[in-house]
Design a protein around this motif. Structure first.
Motif, PDB file in Angstrom:
ATOM      1  N   ALA C  43       0.836  -1.201   0.000  1.00  0.00           N
ATOM      2  CA  ALA C  43       0.000   0.000   0.000  1.00  0.00           C
ATOM      3  C   ALA C  43       0.869   1.248   0.000  1.00  0.00           C
ATOM      4  N   ARG C  44       1.920   1.216   0.828  1.00  0.00           N
ATOM      5  CA  ARG C  44       2.783   2.409   0.910  1.00  0.00           C
ATOM      6  C   ARG C  44       3.578   2.596  -0.377  1.00  0.00           C
ATOM      7  N   GLY C  45       4.040   1.485  -0.944  1.00  0.00           N
ATOM      8  CA  GLY C  45       4.779   1.572  -2.197  1.00  0.00           C
ATOM      9  C   GLY C  45       3.898   2.129  -3.299  1.00  0.00           C
ATOM     10  N   GLN C  46       2.680   1.644  -3.332  1.00  0.00           N
ATOM     11  CA  GLN C  46       1.770   2.119  -4.358  1.00  0.00           C
ATOM     12  C   GLN C  46       1.522   3.611  -4.206  1.00  0.00           C
ATOM     13  N   PHE C  47       1.388   4.050  -2.970  1.00  0.00           N
ATOM     14  CA  PHE C  47       1.192   5.486  -2.721  1.00  0.00           C
ATOM     15  C   PHE C  47       2.356   6.278  -3.301  1.00  0.00           C
ATOM     16  N   LEU C  48       3.588   5.828  -3.026  1.00  0.00           N
ATOM     17  CA  LEU C  48       4.756   6.576  -3.509  1.00  0.00           C
ATOM     18  C   LEU C  48       4.777   6.616  -5.034  1.00  0.00           C
ATOM     19  N   LEU C  49       4.433   5.493  -5.665  1.00  0.00           N
ATOM     20  CA  LEU C  49       4.459   5.446  -7.124  1.00  0.00           C
ATOM     21  C   LEU C  49       3.405   6.380  -7.724  1.00  0.00           C
ATOM     22  N   VAL C  50       2.204   6.350  -7.161  1.00  0.00           N
ATOM     23  CA  VAL C  50       1.153   7.217  -7.698  1.00  0.00           C
ATOM     24  C   VAL C  50       1.496   8.675  -7.422  1.00  0.00           C
ATOM     25  N   LEU C  51       2.082   8.922  -6.245  1.00  0.00           N
ATOM     26  CA  LEU C  51       2.533  10.289  -5.934  1.00  0.00           C
ATOM     27  C   LEU C  51       3.532  10.758  -6.984  1.00  0.00           C
ATOM     28  N   LEU C  52       4.451   9.870  -7.346  1.00  0.00           N
ATOM     29  CA  LEU C  52       5.451  10.203  -8.360  1.00  0.00           C
ATOM     30  C   LEU C  52       4.761  10.555  -9.677  1.00  0.00           C
ATOM     31  N   ALA C  53       3.805   9.715 -10.078  1.00  0.00           N
ATOM     32  CA  ALA C  53       3.089   9.974 -11.333  1.00  0.00           C
ATOM     33  C   ALA C  53       2.362  11.311 -11.264  1.00  0.00           C
ATOM     34  N   PHE C  54       1.751  11.569 -10.131  1.00  0.00           N
ATOM     35  CA  PHE C  54       1.009  12.811  -9.936  1.00  0.00           C
ATOM     36  C   PHE C  54       1.946  14.010 -10.070  1.00  0.00           C
ATOM     37  N   CYS C  55       3.114  13.905  -9.441  1.00  0.00           N
ATOM     38  CA  CYS C  55       4.090  14.991  -9.516  1.00  0.00           C
ATOM     39  C   CYS C  55       4.583  15.169 -10.952  1.00  0.00           C
ATOM     40  N   CYS C  56       4.765  14.057 -11.666  1.00  0.00           N
ATOM     41  CA  CYS C  56       5.229  14.163 -13.050  1.00  0.00           C
ATOM     42  C   CYS C  56       4.216  14.935 -13.889  1.00  0.00           C
ATOM     43  N   LEU C  57       2.936  14.625 -13.700  1.00  0.00           N
ATOM     44  CA  LEU C  57       1.914  15.342 -14.463  1.00  0.00           C
ATOM     45  C   LEU C  57       1.898  16.812 -14.044  1.00  0.00           C
ATOM     46  N   GLY C  58       2.019  17.042 -12.741  1.00  0.00           N
ATOM     47  CA  GLY C  58       2.088  18.419 -12.247  1.00  0.00           C
ATOM     48  C   GLY C  58       3.266  19.164 -12.863  1.00  0.00           C
ATOM     49  N   TYR C  59       4.401  18.470 -12.963  1.00  0.00           N
ATOM     50  CA  TYR C  59       5.583  19.103 -13.550  1.00  0.00           C
ATOM     51  C   TYR C  59       5.323  19.462 -15.004  1.00  0.00           C
ATOM     52  N   ALA C  60       4.681  18.516 -15.736  1.00  0.00           N
ATOM     53  CA  ALA C  60       4.401  18.768 -17.151  1.00  0.00           C
ATOM     54  C   ALA C  60       3.530  20.020 -17.309  1.00  0.00           C
ATOM     55  N   PHE C  61       2.589  20.196 -16.400  1.00  0.00           N
ATOM     56  CA  PHE C  61       1.747  21.389 -16.449  1.00  0.00           C
ATOM     57  C   PHE C  61       2.550  22.632 -16.091  1.00  0.00           C
ATOM     58  N   ALA C  62       3.339  22.530 -15.010  1.00  0.00           N
ATOM     59  CA  ALA C  62       4.097  23.694 -14.561  1.00  0.00           C
ATOM     60  C   ALA C  62       5.086  24.108 -15.636  1.00  0.00           C
ATOM     61  N   ALA C  63       5.689  23.116 -16.317  1.00  0.00           N
ATOM     62  CA  ALA C  63       6.706  23.431 -17.322  1.00  0.00           C
ATOM     63  C   ALA C  63       6.091  23.682 -18.698  1.00  0.00           C
ATOM     64  N   LYS C  64       4.754  23.718 -18.765  1.00  0.00           N
ATOM     65  CA  LYS C  64       4.046  23.973 -20.032  1.00  0.00           C
ATOM     66  C   LYS C  64       4.508  23.033 -21.135  1.00  0.00           C
ATOM     67  N   ASP C  65       4.530  21.755 -20.813  1.00  0.00           N
ATOM     68  CA  ASP C  65       4.993  20.770 -21.780  1.00  0.00           C
ATOM     69  C   ASP C  65       3.836  20.382 -22.700  1.00  0.00           C
ATOM     70  N   PHE C  66       3.694  21.124 -23.811  1.00  0.00           N
ATOM     71  CA  PHE C  66       2.557  20.873 -24.701  1.00  0.00           C
ATOM     72  C   PHE C  66       2.786  19.696 -25.639  1.00  0.00           C
ATOM     73  N   SER C  67       3.850  18.928 -25.375  1.00  0.00           N
ATOM     74  CA  SER C  67       3.996  17.689 -26.130  1.00  0.00           C
ATOM     75  C   SER C  67       3.232  16.560 -25.435  1.00  0.00           C
ATOM     76  N   VAL C  68       2.652  16.886 -24.269  1.00  0.00           N
ATOM     77  CA  VAL C  68       1.758  15.929 -23.618  1.00  0.00           C
ATOM     78  C   VAL C  68       0.336  16.307 -24.009  1.00  0.00           C
ATOM     79  N   LEU C  69      -0.369  15.360 -24.616  1.00  0.00           N
ATOM     80  CA  LEU C  69      -1.694  15.645 -25.167  1.00  0.00           C
ATOM     81  C   LEU C  69      -2.625  16.267 -24.131  1.00  0.00           C
ATOM     82  N   TYR C  70      -2.629  15.691 -22.942  1.00  0.00           N
ATOM     83  CA  TYR C  70      -3.540  16.156 -21.902  1.00  0.00           C
ATOM     84  C   TYR C  70      -3.222  17.590 -21.479  1.00  0.00           C
ATOM     85  N   VAL C  71      -1.916  17.877 -21.364  1.00  0.00           N
ATOM     86  CA  VAL C  71      -1.509  19.232 -20.978  1.00  0.00           C
ATOM     87  C   VAL C  71      -1.917  20.221 -22.060  1.00  0.00           C
ATOM     88  N   ALA C  72      -1.708  19.823 -23.319  1.00  0.00           N
ATOM     89  CA  ALA C  72      -2.048  20.720 -24.423  1.00  0.00           C
ATOM     90  C   ALA C  72      -3.555  20.946 -24.502  1.00  0.00           C
TER      91      ALA C  72
END
Lengths: 175, 153, 663
Positions: C43-72
């Motif tokens: 459970a804890r490992g899964q939390f860390l992994l999903v947290l990582l994914a969440f942060c990655c998506l957050g980073y893509a938004f913060a960095a205006k990475d419009f090569s990610v379809l969802y961000v664009a």
């Protein structure tokens, strides 16, 4: 009956409905006017403002009424289908220019071709309300007695034309 | 007395500025339109009433309803006019019909069924409960489990 | 690179979830403590992994990475940072990631606060949560991947829907999801108990705090959504009985019923099967809401862009999870014991009667929401079911529920006497009736509904006062303060939550009964008076926001010649999507809101303007907040704290945070 199975039973019924619901379009609205006499109208013509076109003149033949406008994107999509149908001469198409600017409508027809026998101008959209129009394009099939027999909501596609509308038109013409 | 005070206090502001006119020419008609329109659905919108929508069709329909009100038509006649053209879909208050009977009665049937089920279940329980010793044992178990949790180092 | 890391983290999280959903449950079945012990680290490992994914998506938004379809698709280079972050949950894919992220937060919380549970129980709970997580991760990775690349990258994004560019967007969805997903804990407890056959009264006591916390989040989440609609949609309404609103309201009703039935199960050991069913129901309705919002089967103002493929996936998932639980329920529940006895007329009986009313109300909302779909599926025509229907059926169902809410707390457990209750409550009843009849006259005009609303609200408060007085009279201790402090917090929590309901009712009643609205044509310098307040229109000015241009009106408001406030309603045009938004100006107050919204510009600088005077409207949301506060107070009761305290020290920051928002 086991009362503990009741929730499962209800759930199965609900899921069944939801599954059917996935195949339906909640935005498509069947018209209550199908099978009823088409509302009368008497409107100026687009190409000759002095002349009037009235629905009474059209009694005695099968015809299509197509609501369109130059500002409507779906109309552009269906337009080739209409032009093609007009060329075949199977059934006369009358246009209803719905809430449009006259100049823009004329330009639009010059550019994309005019499939209509006559285009009536419904500037206020009042005839549209009488026909229950809620989004252009919409197409109605009228029989010889002036009764609405079918309504197509949204762009006319070739498969709908061949599969539904033309068979209906032929049947009505033979009556 | 209080009214007088309010009026006196309002006089300067009245003198300074002109009172705005209602948007509608006839506020009575507008009020009736509003009570009708909140129960009617805008057909082109996602899910909005005719009163709330700014869609062109909604504006046209409001204009139409306004004219019908001025012509002295009754609410019933106006609603019939719309239903003839757009079907029952335009009504946010579904009409009472064979197909909507279950919708309108459903909540009360549910309530009656629920109340009956509860009374029957409680009666049956009372009969089945031979003795409370069983539940005493259970309660002790709860207490034991909870204290285990609390006292664990 | 970063989006790929996020994508990879999600795949790993799926693997971990599969392990978490299988080994511990199997281990619990065969009694292998090695296999069961996998649950916690997974459970804890899964939390860390999903947290990582969440942060990655957050980073893509913060960095205006419009090569990610969802961000664009959901942001734009001119969108301010806080809205770019909130855009993570601005559409379907990202909001699913939020769903899974919050599920993993709840899993971690369970892994830390369940040390007092038997190991098998804990393993099963985390296992069930793992299985739920598997479904959602699969959903994301197959048909709704937020990390999908857009090649070639967009030059700029299509921007977030202007409706969502609001502070409400930053907090409302996380709150709501904390509530929705929080019910997965009660659900998992119930399934674990059914699996293990350990459905005893202890189960109810363990479930109670989790259910209450999730309920508090959901209460706040729903209230915030309603408040947001109130000021953002610009129509002055706060609840539209829209399918999506109903989708959030149904789990709330189920959760409210569950809280009350758990009280009976905890106290008397009875109605366990019913409580389990409600726990399954609450979470099932959360899942159903997810389906309704994303599948396009119903039209709603708030729905996500829809896709039948996604709808099908959720429907299958729904069928597996809920269908599976209900099969398990039908199989195991008949063997559950009866528990202690009590008479029909008793506190237990009233709590259960209240349950019947709440569930009937829930059934009505469900019926009204799905009825158009039923008719359409049977080809019986299209209808709309809207506010007039819900208002009509809801009031008669809620009135007896509120009436019982006043009596219930005064009734004795096990058995109570009605005549005696009537004697104890006669003053409360008399005071409520007289005040409710008289008050509307002093407020201007009398209508039956206003009187009914006030009657219910006053009834709740007066009965609570009678109850408190009686309890104080019987409490030990000399000083009044000492006796007040000696009352358990769970009692205060209940009183507070019930009073929250009373405030809510006052708000609804007063707004419905006394709201004044005016549609005006205002020239610069003209005034209008509404509810005793005079509004002077000083014209509009153009100004440029970060990603919109706006006309901002100035209204000086005065009362009895004294200046009260200046209000600035706006009409904004968001340039990227070329969408016009009405930003109403609201001057909130204890006893009234003033609400100004700009319509359309007319000639000579005049505008069409809509003015509202809304008495007591903020009590609606204030009442909800107080309900939630009541819940939190109840959870902080001594008996729950005892079980948790010894573990407090080594809680990681993330769960600390999650708990701080609770307490």
């Amino acid at each position: 009956m086991n009362r503990f199975l009741l929730p499962l039973g209800i759930f199965v019924v609900v899921v069944g409905f939801l599954a059917v619901g996935l195949t339906l379009n909640p935005r498509e609205l069947p018209s209550p006017l199908v099978g009823k006499p088409a509302p009368d109208f008497s409107l100026p013509q687009l190409h000759d403002q002095g002349k009037v076109i009235s629905s009474n003149e059209l009694k005695g033949k099968v015809w299509l009424l197509n609501f369109w406008a130059s500002w409507c994107d779906g109309c552009k999509v269906e337009h080739p289908v209409l032009v093609h149908l007009a060329q075949s001469g199977e059934v006369p198409i009358y246009g209803m220019d719905y809430k449009d600017q006259r100049n823009e409508a004329l330009t639009w027809l010059r550019e994309w071709g005019n499939p209509y026998q006559v285009v009536a101008v419904d500037e206020s959209g009042r005839v549209g309300i009488n026909y229950g129009v809620y989004g252009v394009p919409e197409t109605y099939v009228m029989d010889k007695a002036g009764v609405i027999r079918y309504k197509q909501i949204g762009p006319l596609r070739d498969d709908i034309l061949q599969g539904k509308i033309l068979p209906l038109v032929r049947e009505l013409q033979n009556q | 007395m209080r009214w007088l005070l309010v009026i006196i206090l309002l006089i300067p502001s009245l003198a300074a500025a002109e009172e705005a006119r209602p948007l509608a020419d006839n506020p009575q008609v507008e009020a009736r339109l509003k009570t009708l329109a909140v129960e009617l659905r805008c057909l082109v919108c996602q899910n909005q009433t005719l009163a709330d929508s700014n869609a062109p069709l909604a504006e046209d329909l409001r204009r139409e309803v306004r004219e019908m009100i001025t012509k002295g038509m009754s609410d019933r006649e106006i609603i019939d006019f719309l239903v003839q053209r757009y079907g029952d879909f335009v009504l946010y208050r579904p009409p009472w019909k064979a197909t909507t009977t279950l919708l309108w009665l459903g909540p009360f049937l549910l309530l009656i069924a629920g109340a009956t089920a509860l009374v029957l279940a409680l009666r049956r329980r009372q009969k089945k409960l031979v003795d409370v010793t069983l539940s005493e044992a259970e309660h002790n178990r709860v207490a034991q489990l909870l204290s285990e949790g609390a006292n664990r180092p | 690179m970063i989006p790929e890391i996020g994508h990879f983290a999600l795949i790993l999280a799926l693997c971990v979830a599969v392990v978490q959903g299988s080994l511990p449950i199997y281990g619990a079945a065969v009694g292998s403590s090695t296999l069961m012990s996998v649950a916690k680290p997974a459970a804890r490992g899964q939390f860390l992994l999903v947290l990582l994914a969440f942060c990655c998506l957050g980073y893509a938004f913060a960095a205006k990475d419009f090569s990610v379809l969802y961000v664009a698709a959901t942001s734009n280079s001119q969108l301010p940072l806080h809205y770019r972050i909130a855009a993570i949950w601005g559409a379907h894919e990202g909001s699913l990631l939020l769903w899974v992220f919050i599920l993993s937060i709840w899993m971690v919380a369970v892994s830390f606060f369940s040390t007092h549970l038997p190991e098998a129980m804990r393993a099963r709970i985390l296992g069930v949560m793992g299985l739920v997580s598997v479904g959602f991760l699969l959903f994301m990775l197959t048909v709704s991947n937020p990390f999908e690349r857009l090649i070639p990258a967009a030059f700029d994004g299509r921007d977030l829907n202007p409706l969502l560019q609001d502070p409400g967007m930053v907090i409302h969805p996380p709150m709501l999801y904390m509530g929705y997903v929080g019910f997965s804990v009660a659900f998992s407890f119930a399934i674990a108990a059914l699996l293990g056959g350990t459905l005893d009264a202890a189960w109810a006591r363990w479930s109670r705090p989790w259910t209450t916390v999730a309920w508090c989040f959901l209460t706040v989440g729903v209230a915030m959504g309603s408040g947001w609609a109130y000021y953002e949609l610009g129509w002055g309404g706060w609840w539209f009985w829209d399918p999506v609103e109903n989708a959030s309201f149904m789990p709330w009703l189920a959760g409210t019923a569950l809280i009350h039935s758990l009280a009976v199960t905890d106290k008397r050991g009875g109605f366990k099967a019913w409580s389990v069913l409600l726990a399954i129901l609450a979470f099932s309705l959360s899942l159903l809401g997810t389906f309704l919002v994303r599948s396009g089967v119903l039209t709603s103002v708030h729905a996500f862009a829809t896709d039948p493929k996604r709808g099908l996936f959720i429907l299958v998932f729904l069928a597996v999870v809920i269908g599976g639980s209900l099969v398990l329920y039908a199989w195991r529940a008949p063997r559950v014991g009866l528990g202690g006895g009590f008479s029909i007329i008793s506190r237990e009986g009233m709590l259960l009667a209240n349950n019947v009313l709440l569930v009937a109300a829930l059934g009505s909302v469900l019926l009204g929401t799905l009825y158009p779909l039923f008719l359409d599926a049977l080809d019986l025509g299209k209808i709309s079911v809207g506010p007039p229907y819900f208002d009509t059926v809801f009031v008669p169902l809620m009135t007896p529920a509120i009436f019982l809410m006043g009596i219930g707390p005064l009734a004795q457990w096990k058995k109570t006497s009605l005549p005696e209750l009537a004697t104890r409550l006669r003053w409360a009843f008399a005071v409520s009736i007289v005040t409710a009849l008289a008050l509307p006259f002093t407020l201007g005009h009398w209508t039956p509904l206003v009187s009914l609303g006030l009657l219910l609200a006053i009834w709740i408060v007066t009965t609570a006062a009678v109850d408190l007085r009686e309890r104080l009279a019987h409490a030990d201790g000399s000083s009044l303060l000492g006796r007040l402090a000696a009352m358990p917090r769970s009692y205060w929590g209940m009183v507070l939550a019930h009073c929250g309901v009373a405030l809510f009712i006052v708000g609804v009643t007063m707004v419905k009964g006394f709201e004044v609205e005016q549609d005006l044509r205002m020239n610069v310098g003209q005034t209008a008076t509404i509810g005793g307040y005079t509004f002077q229109f000083d014209g509009t000015q153009q100004y440029k926001g970060p990603n919109y241009i706006a006309a901002r009106g100035t209204f000086r408001v005065s009362q009895d010649g004294r200046d009260v406030t200046v209000m600035y309603p706006e009409k904004r045009r968001y340039t990227v999507q070329n969408q016009t938004m009405t930003e109403a100006a609201i001057s909130p107050g204890f006893a009234r809101d003033l609400y100004v919204s700009l319509g359309e510009p007319l000639d000579d600088g005049a505008w069409s303007v809509r003015l509202y005077h809304k008495p007591f409207v903020d009590w609606i949301w204030g009442g909800c907040l107080i309900m939630a506060l009541g819940g939190i107070l109840a959870v902080s009761d001594r008996r729950y704290r005892l079980a948790w305290r010894h573990k407090e020290a080594d809680v990681p920051a993330a769960t600390q945070m999650a708990r701080q928002t609770v307490s």
